[in-house]
Design an enzyme around this catalytic site. Sequence first.
Site, PDB file in Angstrom:
ATOM      1  N   GLU A  87       0.806  -1.209   0.000  1.00  0.00           N
ATOM      2  CA  GLU A  87       0.000   0.000   0.000  1.00  0.00           C
ATOM      3  C   GLU A  87       0.846   1.268   0.000  1.00  0.00           C
ATOM      4  O   GLU A  87       0.473   2.256  -0.619  1.00  0.00           O
ATOM      5  CB  GLU A  87      -0.915  -0.018   1.232  1.00  0.00           C
ATOM      6  CG  GLU A  87      -2.341   0.366   0.883  1.00  0.00           C
ATOM      7  CD  GLU A  87      -3.195   0.488   2.120  1.00  0.00           C
ATOM      8  OE1 GLU A  87      -2.919  -0.234   3.098  1.00  0.00           O
ATOM      9  OE2 GLU A  87      -4.120   1.292   2.100  1.00  0.00           O
ATOM     10  N   ASP A  88       1.964   1.244   0.700  1.00  0.00           N
ATOM     11  CA  ASP A  88       2.678   2.497   0.934  1.00  0.00           C
ATOM     12  C   ASP A  88       4.014   2.648   0.219  1.00  0.00           C
ATOM     13  O   ASP A  88       4.671   3.664   0.364  1.00  0.00           O
ATOM     14  CB  ASP A  88       2.918   2.682   2.442  1.00  0.00           C
ATOM     15  CG  ASP A  88       1.635   3.078   3.156  1.00  0.00           C
ATOM     16  OD1 ASP A  88       0.792   3.715   2.485  1.00  0.00           O
ATOM     17  OD2 ASP A  88       1.475   2.747   4.335  1.00  0.00           O
TER      18      ASP A  88
END
Length: 738
Positions: A87-88
Amino acid sequence: MSYLADVKSVEKLNRLLDVCRNNLYTFDENLIRRAFEFSWNAHVKGKPRASGEPYFSHPYEVALVVAKEIPLDDVSVASALLHDVVEDTGYDLKSIRAEFGDGIADIVDGVTKISGAVESHEITRAENYRKMLLSMAKDVRVILVKFADRLHNMRTLAFLRPEKQQRIAMETLEIYAPLAHRFGLAKVKWEFEDLAFKYLNTAEYEFISRKLNAKRREREAYIRKFIQPIKKRLEQDDYKFEITGRPKHIYSIYNKMVKRNKPIEEIYDLFAVRVILDTPDKNDCFSVYGIVSEIYTPVPERFKDYISVPKQNGYQSIHTTVVGPEGKMVEVQIRTRQMDEVADRGVAAHWKYKEDVKVTDRKLDEWISWVREILEQPAVSSGEDAAKSFLEGFKLDLYQDEIYVFTPKGNLQVLPKGSTPVDFAFEIHSQVGTHCVGAKVNGRIVPLNTKLNSGDQIEIITSSNQNVNPDWEKFVVSRKAKAHIRRWINDETRKKAVEGEEIWTKKLKKHKLTLGEDDFVKLLRDLKYENAQRFYVAIAEEEIEPERLITRLTQQKAVKDSSEANKPSQTFVEIARKSSEGIVVDGSRSDWKVSYAKCCNPIPGDEIVGFVTTGEGIKIHRKNCPNLARMAGAARERIVDATWPGESSGLFVAGVSVSGMDRPGILTELTHSISSHQNTNIRSVSAEVRDAIFESQIIVYVRDKEHLERIIDKLRKVVGVTKVDRISTGTPGRSQNG
Ligand code: MN
């Protein structure tokens, strides 16, 4: 740069390895090292957390929570380290799969998907949210990592903006706390509740916590004082036991205050003393209750025996409230070790019962007890490999019969597993389903039979020109979609059947064919149609060519008729209808319906006139018909001229009377003389013999008057015949009007 160049990072890794060593039954140190390094490298360039700390501190702390507070296995610790990588950071799932294999990749994928689905939609019903969470987690460790993730986020919630704090705290209280409870993670549940309460009702939280803290030393001293004499007696009597006194958590105290509508000073059960007996004999609980009652005076109305009468969820324990030192009320719970263990599972069942959750059944209970086993007795195991393979193979298949998907606006729809965009469309509205032409799933156009997954966002494309496609019936799974499609197909079938029946009736009429009920049933059977509706639909859909079918039927009928020894009545009707077509009546009335009078049976060659009837068109009579003379006498103006057509191909009925001397075989000779003349057909013969005088009436089919006269001539030549006359009045027994 490597984490090895950073002293602090190396310290962190060593600390995590220590925690794993102390809490996990077994673990692969190398796996933890690799996951740590991968995560550190992936997050090193990322934005810092809201707290100002490097982002890596978050996955690291989550891994610590998993290892220490929800200790399960090394795979879940490694997954926790990697849970935010996709996600990051710039890394994708593929690289995690390549590096760590399917097990860890799937857990990371699950955690990422849940975050995505949950954060981009507003789910209003907590129960739906819980179900969705469970349905999306194929592996139990997804939920455990999610718990740890949420726990760390709650502990660092202070750094976020107030609106975000409120949303996350509400979500935690409504969804994660009950879920943790259900999973048997009581401590995690309490922390979720207290942290959420802190942000949702800060004033009350701080008030209660201040009060509890102010009295903490006092309270702990009091508990020691209270426990001491009980402990002494139990030891004297050789009981194996554990006795504790712990304050209840803040959120539950707050709930007591609200429920009892009392200030905190009047809540006496801010803490409870629990006696857990290591004994298989439940009667020991009553003995211990007796001992406690000897030491402190019980409050009779507060005694509860859940051992003899367990709660509906199976919870067993003795609850009593006694008057302790300084006259304070103290709640004491007495139970066996086994009851204490069952208590947690029972509470989960109770939660289920209260929420009326759809049966998630045995499996959940089994799972809870299994997790409890792992959590409470990590050292007791049947062996490393057995534990590990059990874990590997354990899949969370709760709610796997349902999926949770979203509308473009983020509203949740619950559908049966295996649902397609068409199921979704009918779930939204029957009109959306009916006119559905296409669908986008997560922004991409997909075929309408695509199976949907939990978390998918679906947009249906409709067109007013589109109607239900009967093929949809083959792949839809929801009750709604099935019912609508079926109803639509039935309606269409009915319409088609009506259409087909009209076509069939018209064709029959055109070919002047009538089909009786029996013949029709036989036809359906021959063509193998189960009912008339199917047959008519087949005609409407041009599976059957009615023209060809009728031709065949007509041929069959002709064969049947000739084999059934001339049924003259039918043939006669047809002949009469046909031959009346050529009659020419008074020009101005040429379009009138013309038919033959039944009184005189005119045949071509006879002089004829038309008589205008009321309602039955023009009737053709012989000019010398006595019946006509009688009728016309009153209304001469109703008689019109009529002439035979130049050529006529039909046959007409005429009657002759024959009389003579009776003798054996005379009737045979008469009929032979008729039929031998140009194959003339006889319709009927009647004969009477009186005083040796033979009298007969014979009805024959003739082309015209001349044909009839030839027959009369032949009959006159038969031996014994004395008289032959055309019957001019009376009928051959049947109406010529058809
Ligand atoms: Mn996270």
